[in-house]
Design a protein around this motif. Structure first.
Motif, PDB file in Angstrom:
ATOM      1  N   ASN A 184       7.222 -30.475   7.828  1.00 47.59           N
ATOM      2  CA  ASN A 184       7.263 -31.882   8.219  1.00 47.59           C
ATOM      3  C   ASN A 184       5.865 -32.451   8.009  1.00 47.59           C
ATOM      4  N   ARG A 185       5.723 -33.187   6.913  1.00 49.00           N
ATOM      5  CA  ARG A 185       4.395 -33.632   6.499  1.00 49.00           C
ATOM      6  C   ARG A 185       3.754 -34.590   7.508  1.00 49.00           C
ATOM      7  N   PHE A 186       4.574 -35.502   8.029  1.00 53.23           N
ATOM      8  CA  PHE A 186       4.072 -36.472   9.006  1.00 53.23           C
ATOM      9  C   PHE A 186       3.563 -35.746  10.258  1.00 53.23           C
ATOM     10  N   LYS A 187       4.381 -34.822  10.754  1.00 53.15           N
ATOM     11  CA  LYS A 187       4.019 -34.101  11.973  1.00 53.15           C
ATOM     12  C   LYS A 187       2.767 -33.251  11.759  1.00 53.15           C
ATOM     13  N   ASN A 208      -5.538 -40.895  -0.377  1.00 50.43           N
ATOM     14  CA  ASN A 208      -6.516 -40.515   0.658  1.00 50.43           C
ATOM     15  C   ASN A 208      -5.930 -40.256   2.035  1.00 50.43           C
ATOM     16  N   PHE A 209      -4.695 -40.704   2.255  1.00 52.65           N
ATOM     17  CA  PHE A 209      -4.080 -40.558   3.574  1.00 52.65           C
ATOM     18  C   PHE A 209      -2.674 -40.008   3.418  1.00 52.65           C
ATOM     19  N   THR A 210      -2.173 -39.429   4.513  1.00 53.97           N
ATOM     20  CA  THR A 210      -0.745 -39.148   4.530  1.00 53.97           C
ATOM     21  C   THR A 210      -0.077 -40.489   4.760  1.00 53.97           C
ATOM     22  N   SER A 211       0.746 -40.889   3.817  1.00 46.17           N
ATOM     23  CA  SER A 211       1.342 -42.221   3.906  1.00 46.17           C
ATOM     24  C   SER A 211       2.851 -42.098   3.962  1.00 46.17           C
ATOM     25  N   ASP A 227      10.384 -36.253  -0.750  1.00 51.37           N
ATOM     26  CA  ASP A 227      10.063 -35.716   0.573  1.00 51.37           C
ATOM     27  C   ASP A 227      10.277 -36.783   1.661  1.00 51.37           C
ATOM     28  N   ARG A 228      11.313 -36.572   2.468  1.00 55.05           N
ATOM     29  CA  ARG A 228      11.619 -37.571   3.506  1.00 55.05           C
ATOM     30  C   ARG A 228      10.842 -37.310   4.794  1.00 55.05           C
ATOM     31  N   SER A 229      10.151 -36.181   4.848  1.00 53.69           N
ATOM     32  CA  SER A 229       9.468 -35.814   6.097  1.00 53.69           C
ATOM     33  C   SER A 229       8.169 -36.586   6.300  1.00 53.69           C
ATOM     34  N   ARG A 230       7.797 -37.419   5.334  1.00 55.02           N
ATOM     35  CA  ARG A 230       6.573 -38.199   5.525  1.00 55.02           C
ATOM     36  C   ARG A 230       6.887 -39.577   6.122  1.00 55.02           C
ATOM     37  N   GLY A 286      17.285 -35.231   6.421  1.00 55.13           N
ATOM     38  CA  GLY A 286      15.892 -35.005   6.040  1.00 55.13           C
ATOM     39  C   GLY A 286      14.896 -35.920   6.730  1.00 55.13           C
ATOM     40  N   PHE A 287      15.411 -36.932   7.454  1.00 56.21           N
ATOM     41  CA  PHE A 287      14.501 -37.834   8.174  1.00 56.21           C
ATOM     42  C   PHE A 287      14.284 -37.258   9.573  1.00 56.21           C
TER      43      PHE A 287
END
Ligand code: SF4
Length: 455
Positions: free
Chosen positions: A16-19, A61-64, A91-94, A120-121
């Motif tokens: 989970n990229r956002f997490k 530059n950021f996780t977007s 990738d829906r995890s972002r 995936g969300f």
């Protein structure tokens, strides 16, 4: 519309990229969009958004990511899960999806969140649902609102869902009375105790309120990541806020008159002022410990590129909190951000320092409970319990200090909504006190606040 019951969980735990970014301290930048109207041609909308989604996905530059709201200003919007599924491939995890409880039963809201996870969300913010401009107390009484807290509770105890989900809780800290502010804080703590993993803050321009929230949470030993919300102000957005289309978003009269002055100097100067305000807000949030931002009002490729370059420059421009504060006070603090006579801040030394452990609690306002309110409490208690004081018949009422949940048009029994007026009246009826304002006064008198946070 997709049948939400058809989804099954793939239990394999995915990245989970956002997490991961929130937990590792990377600054996350999300761009907020609303689903289109339900009768739109979805393919046309998705292709219109393509350059925007490509621009967001291409940020280096950021996780977007994209934050997709649900039933924010009207109920006739496209199903949020269907829209998100059409819009986002890869990738829906972002990304983050909001799931509104308005017009949904608790079961339906849970199914929606589970469908998002299965699709995936996995970053979902369940919310009880906004009120709309045209709403009245009478029309809202007829609707259902599934509250977020029991939904978070239920999903956390569902092992399959819990494995995949990263749930958020929303809060509105832009409240200027003791009662309106503290009832918001209590509800957020309740969401976090129920299992929310991160906080999403309502949009607003008073940076002191954003710091106040961080200090409050840190003071209570709560360190879950917080995402601030920043609106890029356009003339039409200001108009929408003034006319009440964005319920819960507050703009003080003084701030509004500054914006009006800015708009008189021509469009290019207006935009220069808005981007500078944006930069200062982003940098301030970072210095105050926010883990990221959700940017609203930026919905095309060109704006995304400008916004990202402004975020970049804002984070590099200031070498210290003091440095940022000087620029902020110069540019923004000429205006009062509170709606006089309501000007309550929990701490008296906000902005003096970035550190929560230096916070001094203010003695500005002390809400009191009147004799007639105390009498009403005993009367309600007697009516609810009858003569069997040792064995209350209506236990759930004791958690509401014996007030009837029917006095809230949205039927909220787990905490206040984000729209309570600053004077403690209901957002749908300024002549009636909000249920949670009445409860707060009794709690103050009895020094008993557990019912606000008990799950
Ligand atoms: S009574 Fe309070 S919680 Fe209920 S709708 Fe009104 S302001 Fe919101």
């Amino acid at each position: 519309m997709t049948d939400k019951n058809q989804f099954t969980f793939n239990l394999e735990k995915k990245k989970n990229r956002f997490k991961q970014s929130l937990n590792s301290g990377d600054f996350v930048v999300l761009f907020e969009i609303d689903p289109p109207s339900s009768d739109c041609n979805i393919s046309a909308v998705v292709s219109r958004y393509k350059p925007f989604t490509n621009a967001v996905n291409g940020i280096e530059n950021f996780t977007s990511g994209i934050a997709i709201t649900d039933r924010k200003t009207n109920r006739a919007s496209f199903d949020v899960f269907d829209f998100a599924s059409e819009l986002i491939d890869g990738d829906r995890s972002r990304h983050v999806v909001f799931a509104s409880g308005r017009g949904r039963t608790q079961k339906e809201l849970i199914e929606l969140v589970k469908a998002c996870a299965a699709g995936g969300f996995c970053n979902v913010v369940p919310v009880s649902g906004n009120i709309f401009k045209e709403d009245t107390a009478r029309s809202v009484y007829k609707e259902i609102f599934a509250e977020s807290i029991p939904v978070i509770n239920s999903l956390k105890t569902d092992e399959n869902a819990n494995n995949l989900l990263n749930l958020g809780g929303e809060v509105n800290p832009f409240k200027y009375s003791q009662v309106a502010l503290h009832t918001q804080f209590f509800k957020l703590v309740k969401k976090l105790c129920a299992g929310a993993n991160f906080t999403v803050v309502q949009a607003g321009w008073d940076i002191l309120k954003q710091q106040e929230l961080r200090w409050y949470l840190e003071g209570r030993g709560i360190f879950e990541p917080c995402l601030g919300r920043v609106i890029l102000l356009k003339p039409e957005t200001i108009e929408q806020i003034i006319t009440g289309s964005c319920q819960g978003i507050f703009m003080s009269p003084d701030f509004l008159s500054i914006l009006k002055k800015e708009s008189k100097f021509g469009l290019s100067q207006f935009w220069a002022a808005q981007w500078r305000r944006f930069e200062l807000q982003v940098a301030g949030l970072r210095w105050m410990g926010y883990s990221g931002i959700i940017i609203s009002g930026v919905e095309n490729e060109a704006y995304v590129k400008t916004a990202i370059s402004k975020v970049n420059s804002a984070l590099k421009e200031f070498s210290s909190f003091e440095d940022w504060k000087g620029a902020y006070l110069n540019f923004l603090a000429r205006s009062e951000m509170f709606p006089y006579p309501y000007k309550y801040y929990k701490y008296s030394n906000l902005l003096e320092t970035p550190f929560a452990d230096s916070a001094r609690v203010s003695s500005d306002e002390e809400t009191t409970c009147t004799c007639s309110e105390k009498f009403r409490y005993y009367l309600n208690k007697f009516q609810a319990e009858g003569l069997s004081f040792r064995n209350p018949k209506k236990d759930h009422l004791s958690r509401l200090f014996y007030y009837s949940p029917k006095s809230c048009p949205k039927g909220m029994i787990h905490g206040t909504c984000g729209e309570m007026n600053h004077n403690g009246t209901c957002c749908l009826n300024p002549l009636k006190e909000c249920l949670y304002s009445k409860m707060f006064k009794i709690a103050l008198w009895k020094n008993e606040f557990e019912p606000f946070e008990a799950n």
